[in-house]
Motif scaffolding. Structure first.
Motif, PDB file in Angstrom:
ATOM      1  N   MET A  80       0.830  -1.202   0.000  1.00  0.00           N
ATOM      2  CA  MET A  80       0.000   0.000   0.000  1.00  0.00           C
ATOM      3  C   MET A  80       0.867   1.256   0.000  1.00  0.00           C
ATOM      4  SD  MET A  80      -3.204  -0.830  -0.140  1.00  0.00           S
ATOM      5  CE  MET A  80      -4.016   0.651   0.348  1.00  0.00           C
ATOM      6  N   ALA A  81       1.995   1.230   0.721  1.00  0.00           N
ATOM      7  CA  ALA A  81       2.843   2.423   0.782  1.00  0.00           C
ATOM      8  C   ALA A  81       3.379   2.773  -0.600  1.00  0.00           C
ATOM      9  CB  ALA A  81       3.990   2.212   1.756  1.00  0.00           C
ATOM     10  N   LYS A  82       3.677   1.759  -1.384  1.00  0.00           N
ATOM     11  CA  LYS A  82       4.209   2.001  -2.726  1.00  0.00           C
ATOM     12  C   LYS A  82       3.173   2.659  -3.630  1.00  0.00           C
ATOM     13  CE  LYS A  82       7.520  -1.725  -2.484  1.00  0.00           C
ATOM     14  NZ  LYS A  82       7.910  -3.042  -2.977  1.00  0.00           N
ATOM     15  N   LEU A  83       1.896   2.420  -3.343  1.00  0.00           N
ATOM     16  CA  LEU A  83       0.829   2.962  -4.176  1.00  0.00           C
ATOM     17  C   LEU A  83       0.413   4.370  -3.771  1.00  0.00           C
ATOM     18  CD1 LEU A  83      -1.462  -0.187  -4.441  1.00  0.00           C
ATOM     19  CD2 LEU A  83       0.204   0.638  -6.107  1.00  0.00           C
ATOM     20  N   HIS A  84       0.710   4.770  -2.552  1.00  0.00           N
ATOM     21  CA  HIS A  84       0.278   6.070  -2.061  1.00  0.00           C
ATOM     22  C   HIS A  84       1.223   7.164  -2.548  1.00  0.00           C
ATOM     23  CE1 HIS A  84      -0.788   9.266   0.835  1.00  0.00           C
ATOM     24  NE2 HIS A  84      -1.982   8.727   0.731  1.00  0.00           N
ATOM     25  N   ASP A  85       0.676   8.322  -2.833  1.00  0.00           N
ATOM     26  CA  ASP A  85       1.455   9.440  -3.374  1.00  0.00           C
ATOM     27  C   ASP A  85       2.656   9.815  -2.515  1.00  0.00           C
ATOM     28  OD1 ASP A  85      -0.327   9.601  -5.462  1.00  0.00           O
ATOM     29  OD2 ASP A  85      -1.498  11.217  -4.562  1.00  0.00           O
ATOM     30  N   ASN A  86       2.488   9.770  -1.183  1.00  0.00           N
ATOM     31  CA  ASN A  86       3.584  10.204  -0.319  1.00  0.00           C
ATOM     32  C   ASN A  86       4.505   9.062   0.107  1.00  0.00           C
ATOM     33  OD1 ASN A  86       2.270   8.858   1.750  1.00  0.00           O
ATOM     34  ND2 ASN A  86       1.478  10.697   2.704  1.00  0.00           N
ATOM     35  N   GLY A  87       4.210   7.837  -0.319  1.00  0.00           N
ATOM     36  CA  GLY A  87       5.052   6.694   0.012  1.00  0.00           C
ATOM     37  C   GLY A  87       4.915   6.199   1.433  1.00  0.00           C
ATOM     38  N   HIS A  88       3.887   6.651   2.154  1.00  0.00           N
ATOM     39  CA  HIS A  88       3.689   6.248   3.543  1.00  0.00           C
ATOM     40  C   HIS A  88       2.744   5.062   3.643  1.00  0.00           C
ATOM     41  CE1 HIS A  88       4.670  10.588   5.009  1.00  0.00           C
ATOM     42  NE2 HIS A  88       5.722   9.956   4.546  1.00  0.00           N
ATOM     43  N   ALA A  89       2.940   4.286   4.670  1.00  0.00           N
ATOM     44  CA  ALA A  89       2.038   3.180   4.976  1.00  0.00           C
ATOM     45  C   ALA A  89       0.859   3.714   5.798  1.00  0.00           C
ATOM     46  CB  ALA A  89       2.773   2.113   5.773  1.00  0.00           C
ATOM     47  N   TRP A  90      -0.289   3.080   5.686  1.00  0.00           N
ATOM     48  CA  TRP A  90      -1.436   3.504   6.490  1.00  0.00           C
ATOM     49  C   TRP A  90      -1.424   2.760   7.807  1.00  0.00           C
ATOM     50  CZ3 TRP A  90      -4.819  -0.514   7.487  1.00  0.00           C
ATOM     51  CH2 TRP A  90      -4.813  -1.575   6.589  1.00  0.00           C
ATOM     52  N   TYR A  91      -2.065   3.365   8.810  1.00  0.00           N
ATOM     53  CA  TYR A  91      -2.128   2.768  10.139  1.00  0.00           C
ATOM     54  C   TYR A  91      -3.523   2.285  10.495  1.00  0.00           C
ATOM     55  CZ  TYR A  91       2.571   4.366  10.909  1.00  0.00           C
ATOM     56  OH  TYR A  91       3.909   4.556  10.804  1.00  0.00           O
ATOM     57  N   THR A  92      -4.531   2.901   9.948  1.00  0.00           N
ATOM     58  CA  THR A  92      -5.908   2.519  10.230  1.00  0.00           C
ATOM     59  C   THR A  92      -6.689   2.525   8.931  1.00  0.00           C
ATOM     60  OG1 THR A  92      -5.757   3.617  12.383  1.00  0.00           O
ATOM     61  CG2 THR A  92      -7.963   3.082  11.610  1.00  0.00           C
ATOM     62  N   ALA A  93      -7.570   1.543   8.786  1.00  0.00           N
ATOM     63  CA  ALA A  93      -8.432   1.486   7.611  1.00  0.00           C
ATOM     64  C   ALA A  93      -9.873   1.280   8.067  1.00  0.00           C
ATOM     65  CB  ALA A  93      -8.021   0.349   6.686  1.00  0.00           C
ATOM     66  N   THR A  94     -10.776   1.937   7.379  1.00  0.00           N
ATOM     67  CA  THR A  94     -12.202   1.782   7.647  1.00  0.00           C
ATOM     68  C   THR A  94     -12.867   1.297   6.368  1.00  0.00           C
ATOM     69  OG1 THR A  94     -12.117   3.640   9.190  1.00  0.00           O
ATOM     70  CG2 THR A  94     -14.287   2.959   8.425  1.00  0.00           C
ATOM     71  N   PHE A  95     -13.680   0.283   6.500  1.00  0.00           N
ATOM     72  CA  PHE A  95     -14.424  -0.264   5.372  1.00  0.00           C
ATOM     73  C   PHE A  95     -15.898  -0.007   5.631  1.00  0.00           C
ATOM     74  CE2 PHE A  95     -16.826  -3.903   3.642  1.00  0.00           C
ATOM     75  CZ  PHE A  95     -16.543  -3.739   2.298  1.00  0.00           C
ATOM     76  N   THR A  96     -16.571   0.649   4.677  1.00  0.00           N
ATOM     77  CA  THR A  96     -17.992   0.950   4.810  1.00  0.00           C
ATOM     78  C   THR A  96     -18.737   0.221   3.703  1.00  0.00           C
ATOM     79  OG1 THR A  96     -17.432   3.152   5.647  1.00  0.00           O
ATOM     80  CG2 THR A  96     -19.702   2.799   4.910  1.00  0.00           C
ATOM     81  N   LEU A  97     -19.736  -0.539   4.094  1.00  0.00           N
ATOM     82  CA  LEU A  97     -20.565  -1.281   3.143  1.00  0.00           C
ATOM     83  C   LEU A  97     -21.998  -0.792   3.274  1.00  0.00           C
ATOM     84  CD1 LEU A  97     -20.880  -3.677   1.153  1.00  0.00           C
ATOM     85  CD2 LEU A  97     -21.273  -5.114   3.158  1.00  0.00           C
ATOM     86  N   THR A  98     -22.594  -0.400   2.143  1.00  0.00           N
ATOM     87  CA  THR A  98     -23.956   0.110   2.133  1.00  0.00           C
ATOM     88  C   THR A  98     -24.851  -0.880   1.390  1.00  0.00           C
ATOM     89  OG1 THR A  98     -23.058   2.338   2.021  1.00  0.00           O
ATOM     90  CG2 THR A  98     -25.386   2.095   1.544  1.00  0.00           C
ATOM     91  N   PRO A  99     -25.728  -1.578   2.110  1.00  0.00           N
ATOM     92  CA  PRO A  99     -26.597  -2.564   1.462  1.00  0.00           C
ATOM     93  C   PRO A  99     -27.814  -1.897   0.820  1.00  0.00           C
ATOM     94  CG  PRO A  99     -26.992  -2.590   3.808  1.00  0.00           C
ATOM     95  CD  PRO A  99     -25.897  -1.582   3.559  1.00  0.00           C
ATOM     96  N   ASP A 100     -27.610  -1.270  -0.318  1.00  0.00           N
ATOM     97  CA  ASP A 100     -28.709  -0.562  -0.983  1.00  0.00           C
ATOM     98  C   ASP A 100     -29.190  -1.312  -2.230  1.00  0.00           C
ATOM     99  OD1 ASP A 100     -26.602  -0.232  -2.663  1.00  0.00           O
ATOM    100  OD2 ASP A 100     -26.759   1.933  -2.832  1.00  0.00           O
ATOM    101  N   GLY A 101     -28.971  -2.607  -2.261  1.00  0.00           N
ATOM    102  CA  GLY A 101     -29.335  -3.394  -3.426  1.00  0.00           C
ATOM    103  C   GLY A 101     -28.167  -3.573  -4.381  1.00  0.00           C
ATOM    104  N   LYS A 102     -27.206  -2.651  -4.313  1.00  0.00           N
ATOM    105  CA  LYS A 102     -26.026  -2.749  -5.164  1.00  0.00           C
ATOM    106  C   LYS A 102     -24.774  -3.001  -4.334  1.00  0.00           C
ATOM    107  CE  LYS A 102     -27.919   0.392  -8.568  1.00  0.00           C
ATOM    108  NZ  LYS A 102     -27.727   1.634  -9.300  1.00  0.00           N
TER     109      LYS A 102
END
Length: 89
Positions: free
Chosen positions: A1-23
């Motif tokens: 992930m760090a290689k993909l980010h513009d600043n070359g930093h690794a992330w420390y926290t991730a949030t995943f949001t799922l919205t069950p709206d039929g799609k």
């Protein structure tokens, strides 16, 4: 992930949001700038290895006294919680 980010930093926290709206829309948010408040603190050696691979002087400065043993673990946890609260204001 760090290689993909513009600043070359690794992330420390991730949030995943799922919205069950039929799609089932979903969204990922990655926090690269703030240290999380851990329930189980990583060992100092793990932090040193992390900062060796992904240098972040501004974040390392926040925990260096704890890594060096100058600040007790519980005091450090409350300090990180206060920093996190200030950052969210």
């Amino acid at each position: 992930m760090a290689k993909l980010h513009d600043n070359g930093h690794a992330w420390y926290t991730a949030t995943f949001t799922l919205t069950p709206d039929g799609k089932f829309k979903f969204k990922f948010d990655f926090d690269y700038d703030h240290l999380p408040t851990f329930d189980i603190m990583p060992d100092p050696e793990d932090w040193l290895d992390e900062f060796k691979h992904y240098p972040r002087p501004e974040l390392q400065a926040q925990i260096q006294d704890w890594i060096d043993g100058r600040v007790p673990y519980e005091e450090w946890r409350s300090m990180v919680a206060r920093l996190k609260q200030l950052a969210s204001q």
